[in-house]
Design a protein around this motif. Structure first.
Motif, PDB file in Angstrom:
ATOM      1  N   GLY A  10       6.232  14.610   4.344  1.00  0.00           N
ATOM      2  CA  GLY A  10       6.035  13.233   3.915  1.00  0.00           C
ATOM      3  C   GLY A  10       4.578  12.835   3.946  1.00  0.00           C
ATOM      4  O   GLY A  10       3.859  13.152   4.901  1.00  0.00           O
ATOM      5  N   ALA A  11       4.142  12.149   2.896  1.00  0.00           N
ATOM      6  CA  ALA A  11       2.751  11.695   2.811  1.00  0.00           C
ATOM      7  C   ALA A  11       2.698  10.212   2.455  1.00  0.00           C
ATOM      8  O   ALA A  11       1.854   9.765   1.689  1.00  0.00           O
ATOM      9  CB  ALA A  11       1.992  12.544   1.801  1.00  0.00           C
ATOM     10  N   PRO A  13       2.834   6.264   4.561  1.00  0.00           N
ATOM     11  CA  PRO A  13       2.094   5.786   5.727  1.00  0.00           C
ATOM     12  C   PRO A  13       2.406   6.568   7.011  1.00  0.00           C
ATOM     13  O   PRO A  13       1.478   6.893   7.772  1.00  0.00           O
ATOM     14  CB  PRO A  13       2.563   4.328   5.845  1.00  0.00           C
ATOM     15  CG  PRO A  13       2.871   3.941   4.426  1.00  0.00           C
ATOM     16  CD  PRO A  13       3.444   5.160   3.787  1.00  0.00           C
ATOM     17  N   TYR A  14       3.655   6.907   7.251  1.00  0.00           N
ATOM     18  CA  TYR A  14       3.979   7.608   8.502  1.00  0.00           C
ATOM     19  C   TYR A  14       3.465   9.042   8.511  1.00  0.00           C
ATOM     20  O   TYR A  14       2.812   9.477   9.470  1.00  0.00           O
ATOM     21  CB  TYR A  14       5.494   7.574   8.765  1.00  0.00           C
ATOM     22  CG  TYR A  14       5.905   6.286   9.459  1.00  0.00           C
ATOM     23  CD1 TYR A  14       5.940   6.196  10.842  1.00  0.00           C
ATOM     24  CD2 TYR A  14       6.200   5.147   8.724  1.00  0.00           C
ATOM     25  CE1 TYR A  14       6.269   5.006  11.483  1.00  0.00           C
ATOM     26  CE2 TYR A  14       6.546   3.954   9.342  1.00  0.00           C
ATOM     27  CZ  TYR A  14       6.578   3.894  10.727  1.00  0.00           C
ATOM     28  OH  TYR A  14       6.898   2.717  11.360  1.00  0.00           O
ATOM     29  N   GLU A  35       4.082  14.063  -1.888  1.00  0.00           N
ATOM     30  CA  GLU A  35       3.207  13.359  -2.834  1.00  0.00           C
ATOM     31  C   GLU A  35       2.722  12.096  -2.159  1.00  0.00           C
ATOM     32  O   GLU A  35       3.533  11.292  -1.690  1.00  0.00           O
ATOM     33  CB  GLU A  35       3.990  12.978  -4.087  1.00  0.00           C
ATOM     34  CG  GLU A  35       4.264  14.131  -5.000  1.00  0.00           C
ATOM     35  CD  GLU A  35       4.954  13.638  -6.263  1.00  0.00           C
ATOM     36  OE1 GLU A  35       4.337  12.865  -7.018  1.00  0.00           O
ATOM     37  OE2 GLU A  35       6.109  14.006  -6.460  1.00  0.00           O
ATOM     38  N   CYS A  38       4.004   8.141  -2.813  1.00  0.00           N
ATOM     39  CA  CYS A  38       4.757   8.151  -4.075  1.00  0.00           C
ATOM     40  C   CYS A  38       5.882   7.115  -4.101  1.00  0.00           C
ATOM     41  O   CYS A  38       6.193   6.579  -5.157  1.00  0.00           O
ATOM     42  CB  CYS A  38       5.255   9.541  -4.412  1.00  0.00           C
ATOM     43  SG  CYS A  38       6.614  10.069  -3.424  1.00  0.00           S
ATOM     44  N   PHE A  39       6.468   6.786  -2.946  1.00  0.00           N
ATOM     45  CA  PHE A  39       7.527   5.769  -2.949  1.00  0.00           C
ATOM     46  C   PHE A  39       6.949   4.423  -3.368  1.00  0.00           C
ATOM     47  O   PHE A  39       7.556   3.672  -4.129  1.00  0.00           O
ATOM     48  CB  PHE A  39       8.156   5.691  -1.551  1.00  0.00           C
ATOM     49  CG  PHE A  39       9.326   4.757  -1.466  1.00  0.00           C
ATOM     50  CD1 PHE A  39      10.528   5.077  -2.076  1.00  0.00           C
ATOM     51  CD2 PHE A  39       9.233   3.557  -0.779  1.00  0.00           C
ATOM     52  CE1 PHE A  39      11.612   4.209  -2.014  1.00  0.00           C
ATOM     53  CE2 PHE A  39      10.307   2.686  -0.709  1.00  0.00           C
ATOM     54  CZ  PHE A  39      11.501   3.019  -1.321  1.00  0.00           C
ATOM     55  N   TRP A  40       5.758   4.128  -2.896  1.00  0.00           N
ATOM     56  CA  TRP A  40       5.093   2.870  -3.240  1.00  0.00           C
ATOM     57  C   TRP A  40       4.672   2.859  -4.707  1.00  0.00           C
ATOM     58  O   TRP A  40       4.658   1.822  -5.348  1.00  0.00           O
ATOM     59  CB  TRP A  40       3.866   2.653  -2.346  1.00  0.00           C
ATOM     60  CG  TRP A  40       4.194   2.557  -0.892  1.00  0.00           C
ATOM     61  CD1 TRP A  40       4.464   3.599  -0.045  1.00  0.00           C
ATOM     62  CD2 TRP A  40       4.318   1.362  -0.097  1.00  0.00           C
ATOM     63  NE1 TRP A  40       4.733   3.120   1.225  1.00  0.00           N
ATOM     64  CE2 TRP A  40       4.646   1.753   1.218  1.00  0.00           C
ATOM     65  CE3 TRP A  40       4.159   0.006  -0.377  1.00  0.00           C
ATOM     66  CZ2 TRP A  40       4.833   0.832   2.252  1.00  0.00           C
ATOM     67  CZ3 TRP A  40       4.331  -0.915   0.649  1.00  0.00           C
ATOM     68  CH2 TRP A  40       4.675  -0.490   1.949  1.00  0.00           C
ATOM     69  N   ARG A  51       4.863  -7.911   1.987  1.00  0.00           N
ATOM     70  CA  ARG A  51       5.441  -8.945   2.840  1.00  0.00           C
ATOM     71  C   ARG A  51       4.727  -8.954   4.184  1.00  0.00           C
ATOM     72  O   ARG A  51       4.552 -10.005   4.812  1.00  0.00           O
ATOM     73  CB  ARG A  51       6.932  -8.643   3.011  1.00  0.00           C
ATOM     74  CG  ARG A  51       7.585  -9.419   4.084  1.00  0.00           C
ATOM     75  CD  ARG A  51       9.011  -8.936   4.293  1.00  0.00           C
ATOM     76  NE  ARG A  51       9.321  -8.890   5.699  1.00  0.00           N
ATOM     77  CZ  ARG A  51      10.533  -8.765   6.188  1.00  0.00           C
ATOM     78  NH1 ARG A  51      11.559  -8.648   5.380  1.00  0.00           N
ATOM     79  NH2 ARG A  51      10.745  -8.734   7.474  1.00  0.00           N
ATOM     80  N   SER A  52       4.302  -7.784   4.646  1.00  0.00           N
ATOM     81  CA  SER A  52       3.622  -7.723   5.941  1.00  0.00           C
ATOM     82  C   SER A  52       2.207  -8.278   5.796  1.00  0.00           C
ATOM     83  O   SER A  52       1.552  -8.107   4.758  1.00  0.00           O
ATOM     84  CB  SER A  52       3.565  -6.278   6.456  1.00  0.00           C
ATOM     85  OG  SER A  52       3.119  -5.395   5.456  1.00  0.00           O
ATOM     86  N   ILE A 108       9.474  19.999  -0.244  1.00  0.00           N
ATOM     87  CA  ILE A 108      10.239  20.890   0.646  1.00  0.00           C
ATOM     88  C   ILE A 108      11.687  20.819   0.196  1.00  0.00           C
ATOM     89  O   ILE A 108      12.270  19.728   0.132  1.00  0.00           O
ATOM     90  CB  ILE A 108      10.135  20.404   2.119  1.00  0.00           C
ATOM     91  CG1 ILE A 108       8.672  20.302   2.581  1.00  0.00           C
ATOM     92  CG2 ILE A 108      10.959  21.299   3.041  1.00  0.00           C
ATOM     93  CD1 ILE A 108       7.921  21.599   2.684  1.00  0.00           C
ATOM     94  N   GLN A 373      10.663   0.350  10.828  1.00  0.00           N
ATOM     95  CA  GLN A 373      10.970   0.172   9.415  1.00  0.00           C
ATOM     96  C   GLN A 373       9.739  -0.268   8.621  1.00  0.00           C
ATOM     97  O   GLN A 373       9.787  -0.388   7.417  1.00  0.00           O
ATOM     98  CB  GLN A 373      12.075  -0.870   9.297  1.00  0.00           C
ATOM     99  CG  GLN A 373      12.742  -0.897   7.950  1.00  0.00           C
ATOM    100  CD  GLN A 373      14.026  -1.686   8.003  1.00  0.00           C
ATOM    101  OE1 GLN A 373      14.956  -1.342   8.714  1.00  0.00           O
ATOM    102  NE2 GLN A 373      14.086  -2.771   7.277  1.00  0.00           N
ATOM    103  N   VAL A 375       5.225  -0.404   8.109  1.00  0.00           N
ATOM    104  CA  VAL A 375       3.969   0.336   8.242  1.00  0.00           C
ATOM    105  C   VAL A 375       3.389   0.159   9.650  1.00  0.00           C
ATOM    106  O   VAL A 375       2.845   1.094  10.240  1.00  0.00           O
ATOM    107  CB  VAL A 375       2.959  -0.163   7.178  1.00  0.00           C
ATOM    108  CG1 VAL A 375       1.582   0.432   7.401  1.00  0.00           C
ATOM    109  CG2 VAL A 375       3.465   0.149   5.772  1.00  0.00           C
TER     110      VAL A 375
END
Ligand SMILES: Cc1cc2nc3c(=O)[nH]c(=O)nc-3n(C[C@H](O)[C@H](O)[C@H](O)COP(=O)(O)OP(=O)(O)OC[C@H]3O[C@@H](n4cnc5c(N)ncnc54)[C@H](O)[C@@H]3O)c2cc1C
Length: 418
Positions: A10-11, A13-14, A35, A38-40, A51-52, A108, A373, A375
């Motif tokens: 995973g690449a 924030p976490y 990637e 990529c979700f963002w 929102r944060s 992966i 849940q 960042v």
């Protein structure tokens, strides 16, 4: 075949934050896959605002040098508040170039047990053997689609995560389901983009998040607000301070933890959406009873007996964590993980019941609370993982810069928004 000490899947924030922290352990071979952001980039709508708040949108790094402020200065382009999605993506990509320039963007496809730890198989068939694995694969696999829409094709009823561009719905009648940030912000963007929108939600009222410390408050009120709300910006007054400290939260009885979690992450919208939604019809306290395609349109029945036939239904129905939906985890491995309602039960260092297999981000919520849940949870998670791994590997082979360890306490690491 490649070998490494720790593979991070995973690449976002976490994954990036954990990479930056673990790379402070001298001699530790860390490989990160995925990637970047990529979700963002693919699963959130153009025009979205975070929102944060500013402080809670910082991706933790061990030297506090990869902050939004530094990015803003380096890019010579001020970032407005609330933070726009496109600027946050640029920040994440900039962070990745600093912290993980050698990121391996391959997918992966399988993780399985191996006598030396784990065997990872990449999309192109290459194999990596790693002593430990950190799963930081996000929530993309956990999309929640209500069963009432089982027979409706995605062209007529889609999840909010399926859209980058909501302008494609200009001129169409769209029913948005849900009262969380994702549903409400999508409704606002659809409305502003020229769609005819109606919101339907089970909740009897929409909860608005006021922002923890508003600049419009006087000095006394601001002080009080700072006492009641932690800079992490998760949870209501008072509870916010508790959920900001997972070490205090974890020993509490499970029933209390569940209640605190419910209070902290129930559906709600940012206050800056109120004005943007004032001309959008909202039908609250209602559930969908059935939905069926009718030619090019979709017919939806509500529990008050009313029906509407519209062009599209947008499901702002969120995500439900279930790690068995991570299709890269070998079924035997998933089976061996002690789980509760889809969440892995994690111990110190975010380690699951399978030694050497760690989970960060939303799957860690059951064990470490609602912060995970968001960042802002990277601050606690990355430090905690760093401490754990450095102790496990500290048998003389590697040495950690003590300054990187700091404290696990997320609140101590952050200061309120001004
Ligand atoms: C609409 C919306 C708005 C949000 N707004 C906010 C907000 O304002 N503030 C906030 O704090 N949180 C917000 N969130 C929550 C946010 O999604 C999480 O905080 C954040 O994405 C968690 O980061 P992550 O690194 O766990 O996951 P992600 O950012 O989802 O990253 C997952 C990474 O895993 C990689 N990956 C997955 N599977 C594989 C595989 N098989 N092989 C290799 N790599 C893989 C992906 O490529 C990606 O790099 C929002 C969520 C949504 C849906």
């Amino acid at each position: 075949m490649t070998k490494c000490d720790i593979a991070i899947i995973g690449a976002g924030p976490y994954g990036l934050s954990v990479t930056a922290h673990l790379r402070t352990i001298k001699g530790l071979e860390v490989c990160t896959f995925g990637e970047p952001m990529c979700f963002w980039q693919r699963n959130m709508p153009t025009g979205m605002l975070l929102r944060s708040g500013w402080v809670a949108s910082q991706i933790a790094d061990p030297n506090q040098s990869l902050t939004l402020e530094t990015f803003q200065t380096t890019s010579r382009n001020p970032i407005s508040r609330p933070v726009p999605l496109d600027r946050f993506i640029q920040y994440g990509l900039w962070y990745q170039r600093q912290a993980a320039p050698d990121l391996d963007q391959r997918k992966i496809v399988r993780v399985e047990s191996h006598q030396k730890g784990f065997r990872l198989i990449l999309g192109d068939g290459e194999t990596v053997i790693s002593r430990r694995v950190v799963v930081a694969a996000g929530i993309g696999s956990f999309v929640r689609r209500p069963p009432e829409f089982a027979d409706v094709p995605p062209s007529l009823a889609s999840h909010t995560s399926e859209h980058r561009e909501l302008r494609q719905f200009a001129g169409k009648q769209v029913l948005v389901i849900g009262s969380g940030q994702s549903a409400l912000e999508s409704a606002a963007l659809l409305h502003e983009g020229g769609a005819k929108v109606e919101i339907v939600a089970r909740a009897g009222r929409i909860r608005w998040l006021g922002g923890s410390v508003s600049s419009t408050l006087n000095h006394g009120s601001r002080l009080l607000s700072r006492l009641l709300y932690a800079p992490t910006d998760v949870g209501p007054a008072g509870i916010s301070q508790l959920v900001a400290r997972p070490d205090l939260l974890r020993p509490l009885p499970r029933s209390i933890q569940n209640w605190l979690r419910h209070r902290s992450i129930r559906p709600a919208g940012a206050h800056w959406l109120i004005g943007r939604l004032q001309n959008v019809p909202t039908n609250l306290g209602r559930s969908i009873v059935s939905a069926a395609p009718v030619g090019e349109r979709v017919k939806v029945s509500l529990d008050d007996g009313s029906k509407r036939t519209i062009d599209h239904v947008l499901l702002g129905t969120g995500y439900r964590v279930d790690i068995s939906k991570y299709d890269f985890l070998a079924p035997e491995l998933t089976k061996a993980i002690n789980r509760f309602h889809g969440y892995p039960r994690l111990q110190a260092g975010f380690e699951s019941s399978v030694p050497g297999l760690h989970f960060v981000g939303a799957p860690a919520l059951w064990s470490f609370g609602p912060l995970m849940q968001f960042v802002v949870g990277t601050h606690y998670a990355s430090r905690s993982l760093l401490r754990h791994i450095s102790r496990k590997t500290a048998s003389g082979r590697v040495r950690v810069a003590e300054s990187s360890l700091g404290s696990d306490d997320s609140v101590l690491a952050l200061k309120h928004d001004n």
